[in-house]
Motif scaffolding. Structure first.
Motif, PDB file in Angstrom:
ATOM      1  N   VAL A 283      66.596   4.506 -28.495  1.00 22.05           N
ATOM      2  CA  VAL A 283      67.745   5.153 -29.115  1.00 22.05           C
ATOM      3  C   VAL A 283      69.011   4.354 -28.828  1.00 22.05           C
ATOM      4  O   VAL A 283      69.263   3.930 -27.698  1.00 22.05           O
ATOM      5  N   GLY A 284      69.803   4.127 -29.864  1.00 16.71           N
ATOM      6  CA  GLY A 284      71.027   3.338 -29.743  1.00 16.71           C
ATOM      7  C   GLY A 284      70.855   1.897 -30.166  1.00 16.71           C
ATOM      8  O   GLY A 284      71.837   1.169 -30.323  1.00 16.71           O
ATOM      9  N   ARG A 286      70.481  -1.408 -32.271  1.00 11.96           N
ATOM     10  CA  ARG A 286      70.952  -1.842 -33.589  1.00 11.96           C
ATOM     11  C   ARG A 286      70.254  -3.121 -34.048  1.00 11.96           C
ATOM     12  O   ARG A 286      69.833  -3.231 -35.193  1.00 11.96           O
ATOM     13  N   TYR A 298      71.615   2.295 -36.717  1.00 12.28           N
ATOM     14  CA  TYR A 298      71.170   2.377 -35.327  1.00 12.28           C
ATOM     15  C   TYR A 298      69.951   3.291 -35.249  1.00 12.28           C
ATOM     16  O   TYR A 298      69.788   4.193 -36.080  1.00 12.28           O
ATOM     17  N   VAL A 300      68.455   6.424 -34.099  1.00  9.11           N
ATOM     18  CA  VAL A 300      69.022   7.690 -33.637  1.00  9.11           C
ATOM     19  C   VAL A 300      67.961   8.619 -33.063  1.00  9.11           C
ATOM     20  O   VAL A 300      68.284   9.577 -32.354  1.00  9.11           O
ATOM     21  N   ARG A 314      76.388   5.048 -36.867  1.00  8.73           N
ATOM     22  CA  ARG A 314      76.732   5.146 -35.453  1.00  8.73           C
ATOM     23  C   ARG A 314      77.146   6.557 -35.059  1.00  8.73           C
ATOM     24  O   ARG A 314      76.812   7.026 -33.966  1.00  8.73           O
ATOM     25  N   LEU A 317      74.770   9.029 -33.467  1.00 11.82           N
ATOM     26  CA  LEU A 317      74.316   8.860 -32.085  1.00 11.82           C
ATOM     27  C   LEU A 317      75.009   9.808 -31.117  1.00 11.82           C
ATOM     28  O   LEU A 317      74.537  10.012 -29.994  1.00 11.82           O
ATOM     29  N   GLU A 376      77.242   8.478 -26.776  1.00 17.01           N
ATOM     30  CA  GLU A 376      76.343   7.774 -27.669  1.00 17.01           C
ATOM     31  C   GLU A 376      75.171   7.184 -26.891  1.00 17.01           C
ATOM     32  O   GLU A 376      75.284   6.886 -25.704  1.00 17.01           O
ATOM     33  N   GLY A 377      74.054   7.012 -27.581  1.00 21.22           N
ATOM     34  CA  GLY A 377      72.911   6.353 -26.965  1.00 21.22           C
ATOM     35  C   GLY A 377      72.244   7.147 -25.871  1.00 21.22           C
ATOM     36  O   GLY A 377      71.693   6.567 -24.931  1.00 21.22           O
ATOM     37  N   SER A 379      69.337   8.687 -24.487  1.00 24.12           N
ATOM     38  CA  SER A 379      67.953   8.424 -24.846  1.00 24.12           C
ATOM     39  C   SER A 379      66.987   9.278 -24.032  1.00 24.12           C
ATOM     40  O   SER A 379      67.080   9.331 -22.799  1.00 24.12           O
TER      41      SER A 379
END
Length: 421
Positions: A283-284, A286, A298, A300, A314, A317, A376-377, A379
């Motif tokens: 996850v995150g 690119r 990205y 997700v 983005r 995310l 963001e990101g 995971s």
């Protein structure tokens, strides 16, 4: 077995030795964390976990210099033959040799224990299974929780040790309650508390971290002053058993045929391409998606059950709520006693990020974190570590494994809008 060997080879300090004063040596140029043990150093047995790196070597040398009864122990964790000459390895061939040389130089007994099978079962196998489930695990957390702290602490007790000392950059202090607390290191750029959140209270009470008040420059300077040959040795990589970061190769070797190909799907339902297994994505991510188009995309979410990599812009995310499993709690207030509205805390959802403000809640459905600002990101499989505040010297209250939110289920469309590169 090792305890019997140790008793035969190494004389425990006599009571007369324990009464002698321990004058400070010329190398003690920095203040160290106290071991907080009500004994003179000579009567205090400490097992030093020696990985063969700079940090753990300095810990052993410092404790020896202070007059402690130090026993060095190195764990052979994986493929020692293959890793003898690989830079950045730890707990393998060259590092075992380096640890042995340091122990000889500072004059302490040293033992190497073959923990390869334990490490494979507790860490490597779980690492592979987690990736195949669409998670991004942290094997260092599992290694610390099981092989290093659970099994090695058991050995320390067998040897009659008062403490197990490691080279982690983290601090522990007596809370005045009969227990110790875990705190962020003085050097926040080196702080390793994120990787130690799963330490139990029982383990924490026996563990000591003498480098918690130092930075790496000071540690290397001490190694040089002690005349240790490893003073300039590079730091080990985070995942010791994954050469060059190619974790997918390791997983495919452990679980041949387990990776399933599938579709790369946009959140809006467009099928953009194909992949060779969700274990190759996180996850995150690119880069390396194998798709092209005008819109930056990205990863997700990973839908391992249906072998789908789901991508989007983005902004998709951003996460404001994190649900946790496998929680380890070492805070003062029991989770069952949290008020319905929760408590103010700070959390880290990545090892490279500073703690950020959040609210911790616990109910009959589990433990949840509400982030003050979206992250963001975030995971699944990574750790969410909980602190009492976001500032320096924050205390670790515990943490857990980030659970996956329900994977988005876009309606597939037959015509891909992007060319596969």
């Amino acid at each position: 077995m090792l305890a019997r060997i140790y008793q035969n080879r190494y004389r425990a300090p006599k009571s007369s030795d324990a009464s002698r004063p321990n004058p400070p040596g010329p190398l003690m140029t920095v203040s160290l964390n106290s071991l907080d043990i009500a004994k003179p150093p000579a009567a205090t047995r400490v097992v030093a976990a020696m990985s063969g790196g700079v940090d753990s070597s300095v810990v052993a040398a410092l404790l020896k210099r202070q007059g402690y009864d130090v026993v060095g122990v190195t764990l052979q964790l994986y493929d020692h033959g293959e890793a003898v000459h690989r830079a950045g390895a730890c707990c393998a061939g060259q590092d075992i040799h380096d640890a042995r040389r340091v122990a000889e130089a500072i004059g302490i007994p040293h033992y190497v224990l073959d923990y390869e099978s334990r490490f494979r079962d507790a860490v490597i196998e779980r690492f592979a299974e987690s990736y195949l489930a669409g998670e991004t695990p942290i094997p260092c957390v599992e290694c610390n929780r099981t092989v290093k702290f659970r099994d090695l602490l058991g050995l320390a007790r067998e040897l009659g040790a008062d403490a197990l000392a490691t080279g982690h950059y983290v601090a522990s202090r007596d809370l005045g309650t009969g227990h110790r607390g875990l705190f962020r290191a003085a050097d926040e750029s080196r702080d390793q508390s994120y990787f130690l959140y799963a330490t139990t209270q029982e383990q924490l009470d026996l563990l000591r971290f003498p480098l918690g008040g130092l930075d790496k420059v000071q540690t290397r300077a001490l190694a040089a002053e002690f005349g240790l040959a490893i003073a300039d040795k590079p730091d080990s990589q985070d995942i010791c058993f994954v050469p060059n970061g190619r974790y997918a190769e390791v997983i495919e070797r452990l679980k041949p045929g387990a990776a399933r190909p599938g579709a790369i799907v946009h959140l809006d339902g467009r099928v953009l391409g194909e992949h060779e297994g969700v274990l190759r994505y996180t996850v995150g991510q690119r880069k390396g998606l194998g798709i092209s188009g005008a819109e930056p995309l990205y990863v997700v979410a990973l839908d391992a059950e249906n072998a789908r990599v789901i991508v989007g812009p983005r902004e998709a995310l951003s996460v404001s709520r994190v649900d946790l499993r496998d929680l380890n709690w070492i805070g003062d207030i029991a989770l069952a006693d949290l008020p319905p509205e929760g408590i103010e805390v700070a959390v880290r959802v990545r090892s490279t990020r500073a703690p950020r403000e959040a609210r911790l809640l616990a109910d009959d459905k589990g433990v949840h974190v509400l982030l003050a600002q979206g992250e963001e990101g975030v995971s699944p499989g990574q750790a969410c570590v909980i602190y009492d505040h976001a500032g320096s010297g924050a205390r670790v209250l515990g943490g857990g494994v980030i659970m996956a939110n329900r994977a988005p289920r876009p309606a597939p469309q037959p015509e891909p809008a992007y060319a596969i590169s």
